[in-house]
Design an enzyme around this catalytic site. Structure first.
Site, PDB file in Angstrom:
ATOM      1  N   SER A  50       0.876  -1.176   0.000  1.00 37.54           N
ATOM      2  CA  SER A  50       0.000   0.000   0.000  1.00 37.54           C
ATOM      3  C   SER A  50       0.911   1.223   0.000  1.00 37.54           C
ATOM      4  O   SER A  50       2.102   1.109   0.321  1.00 37.54           O
ATOM      5  CB  SER A  50      -0.850  -0.023   1.277  1.00 37.54           C
ATOM      6  OG  SER A  50      -1.416   1.239   1.533  1.00 37.54           O
TER       7      SER A  50
ATOM      8  N   TYR B 161      -2.006  -1.445  10.374  1.00 43.32           N
ATOM      9  CA  TYR B 161      -1.957  -1.557   8.906  1.00 43.32           C
ATOM     10  C   TYR B 161      -0.626  -1.015   8.381  1.00 43.32           C
ATOM     11  O   TYR B 161       0.056  -1.661   7.573  1.00 43.32           O
ATOM     12  CB  TYR B 161      -3.133  -0.785   8.318  1.00 43.32           C
ATOM     13  CG  TYR B 161      -3.375  -0.982   6.841  1.00 43.32           C
ATOM     14  CD1 TYR B 161      -4.060  -2.098   6.364  1.00 43.32           C
ATOM     15  CD2 TYR B 161      -2.955  -0.039   5.913  1.00 43.32           C
ATOM     16  CE1 TYR B 161      -4.307  -2.269   5.005  1.00 43.32           C
ATOM     17  CE2 TYR B 161      -3.196  -0.196   4.556  1.00 43.32           C
ATOM     18  CZ  TYR B 161      -3.874  -1.315   4.108  1.00 43.32           C
ATOM     19  OH  TYR B 161      -4.121  -1.481   2.758  1.00 43.32           O
TER      20      TYR B 161
HETATM   21  P1  NAD Z   1     -11.604  -6.530  -0.057  1.00 46.84           P
HETATM   22  O1  NAD Z   1     -12.204  -6.413   1.306  1.00 46.84           O
HETATM   23  O2  NAD Z   1     -12.401  -6.175  -1.243  1.00 46.84           O
HETATM   24  O3  NAD Z   1     -11.057  -8.024  -0.269  1.00 46.84           O
HETATM   25  C1  NAD Z   1     -10.270  -8.680   0.697  1.00 46.84           C
HETATM   26  C2  NAD Z   1     -10.446 -10.175   0.534  1.00 46.84           C
HETATM   27  O4  NAD Z   1      -9.580 -10.813   1.505  1.00 46.84           O
HETATM   28  C3  NAD Z   1     -11.880 -10.657   0.841  1.00 46.84           C
HETATM   29  O5  NAD Z   1     -12.333 -11.514  -0.190  1.00 46.84           O
HETATM   30  C4  NAD Z   1     -11.738 -11.410   2.161  1.00 46.84           C
HETATM   31  O6  NAD Z   1     -12.640 -12.497   2.308  1.00 46.84           O
HETATM   32  C5  NAD Z   1     -10.291 -11.898   2.073  1.00 46.84           C
HETATM   33  N1  NAD Z   1      -9.733 -12.233   3.382  1.00 46.84           N
HETATM   34  C6  NAD Z   1      -9.854 -11.547   4.546  1.00 46.84           C
HETATM   35  N2  NAD Z   1      -9.235 -12.209   5.534  1.00 46.84           N
HETATM   36  C7  NAD Z   1      -8.704 -13.335   4.982  1.00 46.84           C
HETATM   37  C8  NAD Z   1      -7.948 -14.415   5.496  1.00 46.84           C
HETATM   38  N3  NAD Z   1      -7.610 -14.490   6.798  1.00 46.84           N
HETATM   39  N4  NAD Z   1      -7.557 -15.396   4.647  1.00 46.84           N
HETATM   40  C9  NAD Z   1      -7.900 -15.337   3.325  1.00 46.84           C
HETATM   41  N5  NAD Z   1      -8.628 -14.363   2.800  1.00 46.84           N
HETATM   42  C10 NAD Z   1      -9.018 -13.358   3.614  1.00 46.84           C
HETATM   43  O7  NAD Z   1     -10.244  -5.676   0.031  1.00 46.84           O
HETATM   44  P2  NAD Z   1      -9.316  -5.037  -1.105  1.00 46.84           P
HETATM   45  O8  NAD Z   1      -9.472  -3.575  -1.024  1.00 46.84           O
HETATM   46  O9  NAD Z   1      -9.460  -5.729  -2.399  1.00 46.84           O
HETATM   47  O10 NAD Z   1      -7.883  -5.359  -0.469  1.00 46.84           O
HETATM   48  C11 NAD Z   1      -7.007  -6.345  -0.989  1.00 46.84           C
HETATM   49  C12 NAD Z   1      -5.586  -6.000  -0.560  1.00 46.84           C
HETATM   50  O11 NAD Z   1      -5.220  -4.739  -1.114  1.00 46.84           O
HETATM   51  C13 NAD Z   1      -5.377  -5.892   0.942  1.00 46.84           C
HETATM   52  O12 NAD Z   1      -4.137  -6.454   1.295  1.00 46.84           O
HETATM   53  C14 NAD Z   1      -5.357  -4.405   1.185  1.00 46.84           C
HETATM   54  O13 NAD Z   1      -4.636  -4.044   2.330  1.00 46.84           O
HETATM   55  C15 NAD Z   1      -4.676  -3.930  -0.091  1.00 46.84           C
HETATM   56  N6  NAD Z   1      -4.895  -2.530  -0.418  1.00 46.84           N
HETATM   57  C16 NAD Z   1      -6.144  -2.057  -0.623  1.00 46.84           C
HETATM   58  C17 NAD Z   1      -6.313  -0.718  -0.939  1.00 46.84           C
HETATM   59  C18 NAD Z   1      -7.665  -0.126  -1.176  1.00 46.84           C
HETATM   60  O14 NAD Z   1      -7.753   1.112  -1.232  1.00 46.84           O
HETATM   61  N7  NAD Z   1      -8.710  -0.897  -1.359  1.00 46.84           N
HETATM   62  C19 NAD Z   1      -5.212   0.133  -1.033  1.00 46.84           C
HETATM   63  C20 NAD Z   1      -3.941  -0.395  -0.813  1.00 46.84           C
HETATM   64  C21 NAD Z   1      -3.799  -1.735  -0.510  1.00 46.84           C
END
Ligand code: NAD
Length: 266
Positions: free
Chosen positions: A148, A161
């Site tokens: 991130s 985080y």
């Molecule tokens: P999201 O909530 O849409 O998806 C996350 C997925 O992870 C879900 O399907 C959930 O069921 C799964 N998950 C949660 N705990 C789990 C576990 N213990 N084992 C296996 N699966 C698990 O979130 P997203 O926004 O797509 O985030 C995905 C990644 O991207 C994360 O690592 C997040 O930190 C990172 N990220 C997101 C953003 C953003 O703005 N959305 C920005 C930077 C980084």
């Protein structure tokens, strides 16, 4: 034809958001994709959608914080699709609170999903990547961690985080060194804010904690430091991941690639 055509990819947290789009993008490049998630129903749904679009995919139950579940899920993938060539360690959650009231159990859960999950899934796929291929040399592979902008800078309320996302840089760089002579490359992809369920949940939470309107959270907190006030998209992140997977050599390894509309530059 893409260089990852026919390769086996595991994408964790692929039932939703960024992971889901990465699974689709790698499939469009011809990879066979294991959609791994704690939410098996969601994983199977995404795998079905990929198959409907003409790709080859399987859903696999995997709580990335559970050592036995990671080992079993990976073994299932290897049995059905073959040894893993690409790991996208993407599963993640968000819990926002100021440090003085950050619950210890929540802190441990955050580090477990983001850091233990990255370690456990990496350890599970490495034997297959280090094993000799047809030419007698290690098969190699690519590991990408979902970092991130918070791998590089901090924001209020996000202690666990920010700590976890910084930690991924250390794991990735260590893997780049350990795996270098066996053809394993490693990166951290670092998105800015992307409108996924993870971010949508934060808008009302941050509005309450910071005492500002939801519109101000979006405009000032989430997008205030971008060059154009625009959200990064799941497609932007997935395209970057695909580029790194297709890159042919270790000229690019151990890097963190920031995809954030200029929010963070390095
Ligand atoms: P999201 O909530 O849409 O998806 C996350 C997925 O992870 C879900 O399907 C959930 O069921 C799964 N998950 C949660 N705990 C789990 C576990 N213990 N084992 C296996 N699966 C698990 O979130 P997203 O926004 O797509 O985030 C995905 C990644 O991207 C994360 O690592 C997040 O930190 C990172 N990220 C997101 C953003 C953003 O703005 N959305 C920005 C930077 C980084």
């Amino acid at each position: 034809m893409s260089s990852i055509n026919g390769k086996v990819a595991v994408v964790t947290g692929a039932a939703s958001g960024i992971g889901r789009e990465i699974a689709f993008e790698l499939s469009r490049a011809g990879a066979q994709v294991a959609v791994a998630d704690i939410n098996l129903e969601g994983a199977n749904r995404v795998a079905g959608e990929i198959a409907q679009a003409g790709g080859r995919a399987m859903g696999v139950a995997m709580d990335v914080t559970d050592e036995a579940a990671v080992e079993a899920g990976t073994a299932q993938v290897v049995a059905e699709l073959g040894p893993v060539d690409i790991l996208i360690s993407n599963a993640g959650i968000q819990i926002v609170n100021p440090i003085e009231s950050y619950d210890y159990a929540a802190w441990k859960k955050m580090l477990a999903i983001h850091l233990d999950g990255a370690f456990l899934t990496t350890r599970a796929v490495l034997p297959g990547m280090y094993a000799p291929g047809d030419d007698g040399r290690s098969r190699g592979g690519t590991v990408i961690y979902m970092g991130s902008v918070h791998s590089h800078q901090a924001s209020k309320l996000k202690s666990a985080y920010v700590t976890a996302k910084h930690g991924l840089l250390g794991l990735s760089r260590t893997l780049a060194k350990e795996g270098g002579d066996r053809g394993v490359r490693s990166h951290v992809v670092c998105p800015g804010f992307v409108r996924t369920p993870l971010v949508d949940r934060q808008i009302p939470e941050q509005s309450k904690e910071l005492g500002i309107s939801e519109e101000e959270v979006v405009r000032n907190v989430m997008l205030g430091q971008t060059v154009d006030g625009i959200f990064t998209t799941v497609e932007d992140v997935a395209r970057t991941v695909r580029f790194l997977c297709e890159f042919p050599s270790a000229a690019l390894t151990g890097q963190s690639i920031i995809v954030s509309h200029g929010w963070h530059m390095q």
